[in-house]
Structures are given as structure tokens and as C-alpha cells.
Enzyme design. Structure first.
Site, PDB file in Angstrom:
ATOM      1  N   TYR A  35      -9.389   5.341   7.572  1.00 58.38           N
ATOM      2  CA  TYR A  35      -9.490   5.716   8.988  1.00 58.38           C
ATOM      3  C   TYR A  35     -10.542   6.820   9.065  1.00 58.38           C
ATOM      4  O   TYR A  35     -10.367   7.872   8.429  1.00 58.38           O
ATOM      5  CB  TYR A  35      -8.160   6.265   9.495  1.00 58.38           C
ATOM      6  CG  TYR A  35      -7.055   5.233   9.662  1.00 58.38           C
ATOM      7  CD1 TYR A  35      -6.870   4.578  10.872  1.00 58.38           C
ATOM      8  CD2 TYR A  35      -6.180   4.936   8.615  1.00 58.38           C
ATOM      9  CE1 TYR A  35      -5.835   3.654  11.041  1.00 58.38           C
ATOM     10  CE2 TYR A  35      -5.152   4.009   8.776  1.00 58.38           C
ATOM     11  CZ  TYR A  35      -4.990   3.369   9.988  1.00 58.38           C
ATOM     12  OH  TYR A  35      -3.974   2.459  10.147  1.00 58.38           O
ATOM     13  N   PRO A  38      -3.948   0.800  18.782  1.00 55.27           N
ATOM     14  CA  PRO A  38      -3.673   0.277  17.432  1.00 55.27           C
ATOM     15  C   PRO A  38      -3.859   1.276  16.290  1.00 55.27           C
ATOM     16  O   PRO A  38      -3.568   0.943  15.136  1.00 55.27           O
ATOM     17  CB  PRO A  38      -4.667  -0.885  17.298  1.00 55.27           C
ATOM     18  CG  PRO A  38      -5.723  -0.630  18.304  1.00 55.27           C
ATOM     19  CD  PRO A  38      -5.114   0.154  19.404  1.00 55.27           C
ATOM     20  N   LYS A  57       1.157   0.311  14.965  1.00 58.77           N
ATOM     21  CA  LYS A  57       2.568   0.331  15.368  1.00 58.77           C
ATOM     22  C   LYS A  57       3.005  -0.781  16.331  1.00 58.77           C
ATOM     23  O   LYS A  57       4.206  -0.949  16.564  1.00 58.77           O
ATOM     24  CB  LYS A  57       2.901   1.688  16.025  1.00 58.77           C
ATOM     25  CG  LYS A  57       2.889   2.834  15.055  1.00 58.77           C
ATOM     26  CD  LYS A  57       4.120   2.818  14.167  1.00 58.77           C
ATOM     27  CE  LYS A  57       3.991   3.664  12.939  1.00 58.77           C
ATOM     28  NZ  LYS A  57       3.870   2.939  11.670  1.00 58.77           N
ATOM     29  N   TYR A  95       3.997   6.724   9.528  1.00 52.84           N
ATOM     30  CA  TYR A  95       3.159   5.562   9.187  1.00 52.84           C
ATOM     31  C   TYR A  95       3.984   4.461   8.509  1.00 52.84           C
ATOM     32  O   TYR A  95       3.817   3.280   8.826  1.00 52.84           O
ATOM     33  CB  TYR A  95       1.979   5.987   8.299  1.00 52.84           C
ATOM     34  CG  TYR A  95       0.880   4.951   8.284  1.00 52.84           C
ATOM     35  CD1 TYR A  95      -0.167   4.995   9.203  1.00 52.84           C
ATOM     36  CD2 TYR A  95       0.904   3.888   7.385  1.00 52.84           C
ATOM     37  CE1 TYR A  95      -1.160   4.021   9.224  1.00 52.84           C
ATOM     38  CE2 TYR A  95      -0.079   2.912   7.392  1.00 52.84           C
ATOM     39  CZ  TYR A  95      -1.107   2.985   8.315  1.00 52.84           C
ATOM     40  OH  TYR A  95      -2.077   2.012   8.346  1.00 52.84           O
ATOM     41  N   HIS A 143       0.852  -1.198   0.000  1.00 55.52           N
ATOM     42  CA  HIS A 143       0.000   0.000   0.000  1.00 55.52           C
ATOM     43  C   HIS A 143       0.881   1.238   0.000  1.00 55.52           C
ATOM     44  O   HIS A 143       1.777   1.359   0.835  1.00 55.52           O
ATOM     45  CB  HIS A 143      -0.908   0.008   1.240  1.00 55.52           C
ATOM     46  CG  HIS A 143      -2.096  -0.899   1.105  1.00 55.52           C
ATOM     47  ND1 HIS A 143      -3.285  -0.683   1.759  1.00 55.52           N
ATOM     48  CD2 HIS A 143      -2.276  -2.011   0.366  1.00 55.52           C
ATOM     49  CE1 HIS A 143      -4.147  -1.636   1.427  1.00 55.52           C
ATOM     50  NE2 HIS A 143      -3.555  -2.464   0.593  1.00 55.52           N
TER      51      HIS A 143
HETATM   52  P1  FAD Z   1       2.274 -11.197  21.863  1.00 52.27           P
HETATM   53  O1  FAD Z   1       1.709 -11.222  20.478  1.00 52.27           O
HETATM   54  O2  FAD Z   1       1.408 -10.822  22.984  1.00 52.27           O
HETATM   55  O3  FAD Z   1       2.986 -12.569  22.127  1.00 52.27           O
HETATM   56  C1  FAD Z   1       3.445 -12.956  23.420  1.00 52.27           C
HETATM   57  C2  FAD Z   1       3.421 -14.459  23.503  1.00 52.27           C
HETATM   58  O4  FAD Z   1       3.934 -14.846  24.787  1.00 52.27           O
HETATM   59  C3  FAD Z   1       2.018 -15.037  23.394  1.00 52.27           C
HETATM   60  O5  FAD Z   1       2.007 -16.071  22.430  1.00 52.27           O
HETATM   61  C4  FAD Z   1       1.726 -15.558  24.806  1.00 52.27           C
HETATM   62  O6  FAD Z   1       0.885 -16.699  24.802  1.00 52.27           O
HETATM   63  C5  FAD Z   1       3.108 -15.862  25.321  1.00 52.27           C
HETATM   64  N1  FAD Z   1       3.223 -15.801  26.784  1.00 52.27           N
HETATM   65  C6  FAD Z   1       2.635 -14.924  27.641  1.00 52.27           C
HETATM   66  N2  FAD Z   1       2.984 -15.182  28.910  1.00 52.27           N
HETATM   67  C7  FAD Z   1       3.808 -16.249  28.859  1.00 52.27           C
HETATM   68  C8  FAD Z   1       4.499 -16.990  29.853  1.00 52.27           C
HETATM   69  N3  FAD Z   1       4.393 -16.664  31.147  1.00 52.27           N
HETATM   70  N4  FAD Z   1       5.266 -18.021  29.473  1.00 52.27           N
HETATM   71  C9  FAD Z   1       5.378 -18.342  28.157  1.00 52.27           C
HETATM   72  N5  FAD Z   1       4.749 -17.691  27.169  1.00 52.27           N
HETATM   73  C10 FAD Z   1       3.972 -16.643  27.514  1.00 52.27           C
HETATM   74  N6  FAD Z   1       0.390  -3.901  15.506  1.00 52.27           N
HETATM   75  C11 FAD Z   1       0.868  -3.447  14.307  1.00 52.27           C
HETATM   76  O7  FAD Z   1       2.075  -3.265  14.192  1.00 52.27           O
HETATM   77  N7  FAD Z   1       0.036  -3.210  13.227  1.00 52.27           N
HETATM   78  C12 FAD Z   1      -1.310  -3.379  13.324  1.00 52.27           C
HETATM   79  O8  FAD Z   1      -2.009  -3.215  12.300  1.00 52.27           O
HETATM   80  C13 FAD Z   1      -1.853  -3.813  14.606  1.00 52.27           C
HETATM   81  N8  FAD Z   1      -3.180  -4.005  14.770  1.00 52.27           N
HETATM   82  C14 FAD Z   1      -3.641  -4.489  15.971  1.00 52.27           C
HETATM   83  C15 FAD Z   1      -5.006  -4.672  16.096  1.00 52.27           C
HETATM   84  C16 FAD Z   1      -5.515  -5.166  17.306  1.00 52.27           C
HETATM   85  C17 FAD Z   1      -7.000  -5.346  17.443  1.00 52.27           C
HETATM   86  C18 FAD Z   1      -4.635  -5.496  18.395  1.00 52.27           C
HETATM   87  C19 FAD Z   1      -5.178  -6.052  19.689  1.00 52.27           C
HETATM   88  C20 FAD Z   1      -3.280  -5.313  18.245  1.00 52.27           C
HETATM   89  C21 FAD Z   1      -2.772  -4.807  17.055  1.00 52.27           C
HETATM   90  N9  FAD Z   1      -1.407  -4.598  16.878  1.00 52.27           N
HETATM   91  C22 FAD Z   1      -0.936  -4.097  15.689  1.00 52.27           C
HETATM   92  C23 FAD Z   1      -0.470  -4.907  17.972  1.00 52.27           C
HETATM   93  C24 FAD Z   1       0.229  -6.259  17.803  1.00 52.27           C
HETATM   94  O9  FAD Z   1      -0.717  -7.278  17.615  1.00 52.27           O
HETATM   95  C25 FAD Z   1       1.125  -6.571  19.025  1.00 52.27           C
HETATM   96  O10 FAD Z   1       1.958  -5.458  19.269  1.00 52.27           O
HETATM   97  C26 FAD Z   1       1.982  -7.832  18.815  1.00 52.27           C
HETATM   98  O11 FAD Z   1       1.202  -8.996  18.925  1.00 52.27           O
HETATM   99  C27 FAD Z   1       3.130  -7.912  19.825  1.00 52.27           C
HETATM  100  O12 FAD Z   1       3.840  -9.113  19.664  1.00 52.27           O
HETATM  101  P2  FAD Z   1       4.618  -9.798  20.866  1.00 52.27           P
HETATM  102  O13 FAD Z   1       5.216 -11.051  20.299  1.00 52.27           O
HETATM  103  O14 FAD Z   1       5.507  -8.803  21.497  1.00 52.27           O
HETATM  104  O15 FAD Z   1       3.515 -10.131  21.948  1.00 52.27           O
HETATM  105  C1  PHB Z   2      -5.780  -4.268  10.944  1.00 48.86           C
HETATM  106  O1  PHB Z   2      -5.920  -4.530   9.733  1.00 48.86           O
HETATM  107  O2  PHB Z   2      -6.036  -5.108  11.821  1.00 48.86           O
HETATM  108  C2  PHB Z   2      -5.324  -2.912  11.333  1.00 48.86           C
HETATM  109  C3  PHB Z   2      -4.909  -2.024  10.363  1.00 48.86           C
HETATM  110  C4  PHB Z   2      -4.488  -0.755  10.731  1.00 48.86           C
HETATM  111  C5  PHB Z   2      -4.496  -0.385  12.052  1.00 48.86           C
HETATM  112  C6  PHB Z   2      -4.893  -1.279  13.034  1.00 48.86           C
HETATM  113  C7  PHB Z   2      -5.318  -2.554  12.677  1.00 48.86           C
HETATM  114  O3  PHB Z   2      -4.110   0.875  12.396  1.00 48.86           O
END
Ligand code: FAD
Ligand code: PHB
Length: 390
Positions: free
Chosen positions: A201, A293, A297, A385, A73
Site C-alpha cells: 500500500y 476498498p 473490508k 486488517y 499472508h
Molecule cells: P455484490 O457483489 O454487489 O452482489 C450483488 C448481486 O446482486 C449481484 O450479482 C447483482 O447482479 C445482483 N442484483 C442486483 N440487483 C438485483 C436485483 N434487483 N435482482 C436480483 N439480483 C440483483 N472487499 C474485500 O473484502 N476485500 C477486498 O480486497 C476488496 N477489494 C475490492 C476492490 C474493488 C475494486 C471493489 C470495487 C470492491 C472490492 N471489495 C473488496 C468489495 C467487495 O467486492 C464487495 O463488498 C462485495 O462484492 C459485496 O458482495 P455482495 O454479494 O454483498 O454484493
Molecule cells: C485486491 O487485490 O483487489 C485488493 C487487495 C487489497 C485491497 C483492495 C483490493 O485493500
């Protein structure tokens, strides 16, 4: 007693990406994940990848499917007050973003880890990090009812916001900064064509809405909801009706609706913990920081942490130079705070606040009009972005 170089707590995107990058550098790691692979893959979250994460997927050797199936995009749409305008990324930066779901990123990383024989332990309980402030740290956990111990050089805390890694750092060392927003996002996934080829958005009097997608037949939509709302309060029809009211009329008229295949509510929060290192423990991703979100980021900032940690570990294992590890927290936090600022700014601009006065509303509209009319303001938004450089 088992031993490895790096224990990675958490098998989400941060932990898996780090594991694959370390594997490429010949550094051995064990990943400990509390849930099953299927559970992790069932979480529908991010959809937009910055250029930095796209590059890291290449470096980790897992970008084949992303390149074939992801969508590049080069702009996004912002809607308000019946108007819609575009922020063109390539007019202001030399970069684009990639629409490719976090689920797919995670699947590709799990497949690569399995193919390369990486040691991943699923469904582990009671993970405890010991002696992280000494030269001989170790991690204990239960697997299939058996107590296990792994000794290591370093621990990467990649276990998300609710994990145990951050809490391992003593409270007197940690400084936490938090802002909880007075609303959440209700999101649905549906097997329908996206309403628009770019994300929309939308700021509306009824609250924020976002039209996103995963592919040509899979749409992801969000609407701002009350912070204590429940998914059970929202039938699919109620969701679609509310979405139509919040997006520009032209988009509402062409919106294709269908049954939701996932529906969930996410609270919105800004959070940072400092420092991101304590002794031999390094925090990465949501374990150290959360963004609302709105700016897409979260996953991307997790990826930049992984980049800095991977660089530091490579330097250390390559030529015994610990400077990358010693400056990890500073380097990661410098970028984290900038993405926190962008996510906070964009959230403030686009949401309806319960306590918003008429004046506050006018300020939002004036800022949106400024953004619409000013190439300089659009350049600042586009730079953030597509992702600030590492
Ligand atoms: P997590 O994905 O939380 O992974 C952590 C892992 O550790 C999990 O699998 C969990 O089960 C495991 N864990 C937890 N505790 C323990 C333990 N005690 N022992 C062993 N394992 C454990 N980000 C973007 O960049 N772009 C987007 O478009 C975007 N959209 C989003 C939309 C929504 C609705 C949401 C909720 C989030 C969005 N995010 C987005 C954020 C993004 O999903 C998170 O920042 C990302 O998942 C972070 O990854 P992580 O691996 O750090 O943590
Ligand atoms: C998504 O597609 O889940 C999404 C896209 C953009 C955002 C947040 C979530 O800013």
C-alpha cells in the site's frame, strides 16, 4: 404458486454464501440473480479474505480449492516518502489473511450450489419484495418473460448497493450515512508475476497505489485517479508509468509489466443504512453498507453479516428461537461501524486529497511514521486488517 423458506435476492458472494450455509442447515432457499453466472464471475473485485470468511467457506463446505490455491499472508507492506515498512499480522494477532479472488470464491459457491441442486434463477427482472412487514411476505419477478411469485418466511436482501432490497424499506424507517471520496481507483489485472510477495500500500505525492495479486502469475494493481476519469484515458503504458512513479524505487525497478486483461475504475464511498432489518427482510453486504476498498473490508463485512443471519435463521428453524433474528441488525451494525472506521482511517492515511494543505500532508506523514515506529499502532492496524472477531 411456489413456496420456499428463504428467498435470497442477489447471487453475488453474500447471497451465495448464505445459500450454501442454509443448505448445510437443511434450510431451503431460492436465489434470484439479475445477471448471468458468467457476468457475475467476470467482475474483478476483492482479493483478500479475513479469517472469518475463510472459516465460513469451510463451514459451507467450499474451501478445498481455496486451501489448495489461495496464499496465506502474514503481513503487509506500507510505503511512503521513499520508505517502506511491514506490519506483521502474526506478531500482533493469532491470525493471517488469505489472498484468493472474489471471482474464485463466487465460482466455488456457484459450483457447490449446482452440485447440491440449489434453486438459482438467473436473468430475473423486476424483482419486487411484498409485505415484508407482515407474516406472509412474497417476492415477484419476471423470468423468460413470465411473471413468477414465491411465498416465503424470510427474505435476505443480498443485491448489492444498487439493488432493490434496501429501497423496499420505507424512507421514514431508514437512516443513511454517506461519505463520497473525491477520487476513484483505476485497477488492472495482468498476467505478470506480482512485484512483491506481499501487498504494498503506497502513499505518494502523486496519489495512492496498491500492488496486489491473485496468484504467482496474476497481478492486480490499483492507482488513485480522478473521480470523473475514464478507462479510455489510460493506455496500459500510461498505467504502468504512473504506477512506477508511486511505488518505492526498488519495486518500480523490478516491476514486470504486460498487457492488461481487465481495466476498470471504482469510485470510493463509505455508506451505511440503518436498520439492517425491516420485518421479515434482512439486508446483507453491499446492500446495507459500502466501504472504500483500502482496508479490503467490503466482501469480508458482507461475510460477517451472512454469519449473523445464518446463526439467526438456524436458531429459528432449529428450536423456534427468534432472538438471533431479532438482534441481527444491532449485532451486524456494531461490527459494520468498526470496519467502516478502519476503512475510512486507512483511506485518509493513504490517499492524496485534492484540497490537502501542506499541514494535512505533514499529518499523514507523521501518522505513517508513528505507525512505522509504534508496535502498539501496528497491533491496532493488524487486528483490524485480519478481521475483528464475529
Ligand atoms: P455484490 O457483489 O454487489 O452482489 C450483488 C448481486 O446482486 C449481484 O450479482 C447483482 O447482479 C445482483 N442484483 C442486483 N440487483 C438485483 C436485483 N434487483 N435482482 C436480483 N439480483 C440483483 N472487499 C474485500 O473484502 N476485500 C477486498 O480486497 C476488496 N477489494 C475490492 C476492490 C474493488 C475494486 C471493489 C470495487 C470492491 C472490492 N471489495 C473488496 C468489495 C467487495 O467486492 C464487495 O463488498 C462485495 O462484492 C459485496 O458482495 P455482495 O454479494 O454483498 O454484493
Ligand atoms: C485486491 O487485490 O483487489 C485488493 C487487495 C487489497 C485491497 C483492495 C483490493 O485493500
Amino acid at each position: 404458486m411456489a413456496r420456499t423458506q428463504v428467498v435470497i435476492v442477489g447471487g453475488g458472494p453474500s447471497g451465495l454464501l448464505l445459500g450454501q450455509l442454509l443448505f448445510k442447515a437443511g434450510i431451503e432457499a431460492v436465489v434470484l440473480e439479475r445477471k448471468t453466472r458468467e457476468y457475475v464471475l467476470g467482475r474483478i473485485r476483492a482479493g483478500v479474505l479475513e479469517r472469518g470468511l475463510v472459516g465460513l467457506m469451510g463451514e459451507a463446505g467450499v474451501d478445498t480449492r481455496m486451501k489448495a490455491e489461495g496464499f496465506v499472508h502474514d503481513g503487509t507492506q506500507l510505503a511512503y516518502d521513499g520508505d517502506m515498512f511491514r506490519v506483521d499480522f502474526t506478531a500482533h494477532t493469532d491470525a493471517t489473511v488469505m489472498v484468493y479472488g472474489q471471482t474464485e470464491v463466487t465460482r466455488d459457491l456457484y459450483d457447490a450450489r449446482a452440485a447440491t441442486g440449489g434453486d438459482t434463477r438467473f436473468e430475473v427482472d423486476n424483482v419486487v419484495i411484498h409485505d415484508a412487514d407482515t407474516d406472509a411476505p412474497f417476492v415477484t419477478f419476471d423470468q423468460n418473460g413470465t411473471a413468477q411469485r414465491i411465498d416465503c418466511d424470510y427474505i435476505a436482501g443480498c443485491d448489492g448497493f444498487h439493488g432493490i432490497s434496501r429501497k423496499t424499506i420505507p424512507a421514514f424507517v431508514r437512516r443513511e450515512y454517506e461519505k463520497v471520496y473525491p477520487f476513484g481507483w483505476l485497477g488492472i489485472l495482468s498476467e505478470t508475476p506480482p512485484v512483491n510477495h506481499e501487498l504494498i500500500y503506497a502513499n505518494s505525492d502523486r496519489g495512492f497505489a496498491l500492488c496486489s495479486m491473485r496468484n504467482a502469475q496474476l497481478s492486480r494493481y490499483y492507482i488513485q485517479c480522478d473521480v470523473d476519469d475514464h478507462v479510455g484515458n489510460w493506455s496500459d503504458d500510461a498505467f504502468w508509468d504512473e504506477l512506477r512513479r508511486r511505488i518505492p524505487a526498488a519495486a518500480a525497478e523490478t516491476l514486470v509489466t504486460g498487457p492488461s486483461i481487465e481495466k476498470s475504475i471504482a469510485p470510493l464511498r463509505s455508506f451505511v443504512t440503518e436498520p439492517m432489518r425491516w420485518g421479515r427482510l434482512f439486508l446483507c453486504g453491499d446492500a446495507a453498507h459500502i466501504v472504500p476498498p483500502t482496508g479490503a473490508k467490503g466482501l469480508n463485512t458482507a461475510a460477517s453479516d451472512v454469519h449473523y443471519l445464518n446463526q439467526g435463521l438456524r436458531q429459528f428453524y432449529g428450536d423456534g428461537d427468534s432472538r438471533g433474528l431479532d438482534t441481527y441488525s444491532e449485532k451486524a451494525l456494531a461490527r459494520v461501524w468498526k470496519t467502516e472506521r478502519f476503512s475510512w482511517w486507512f483511506s485518509n492515511l493513504m490517499h492524496h486529497y485534492p484540497s490537502q494543505s501542506d499541514f494535512d500532508k505533514k499529518m499523514q506523514l507523521a501518522e505513517l511514521a508513528f505507525l512505522r515506529d509504534s508496535p502498539e499502532a501496528q497491533a491496532a492496524m493488524a487486528l483490524n486488517y485480519v478481521g475483528l472477531p464475529y
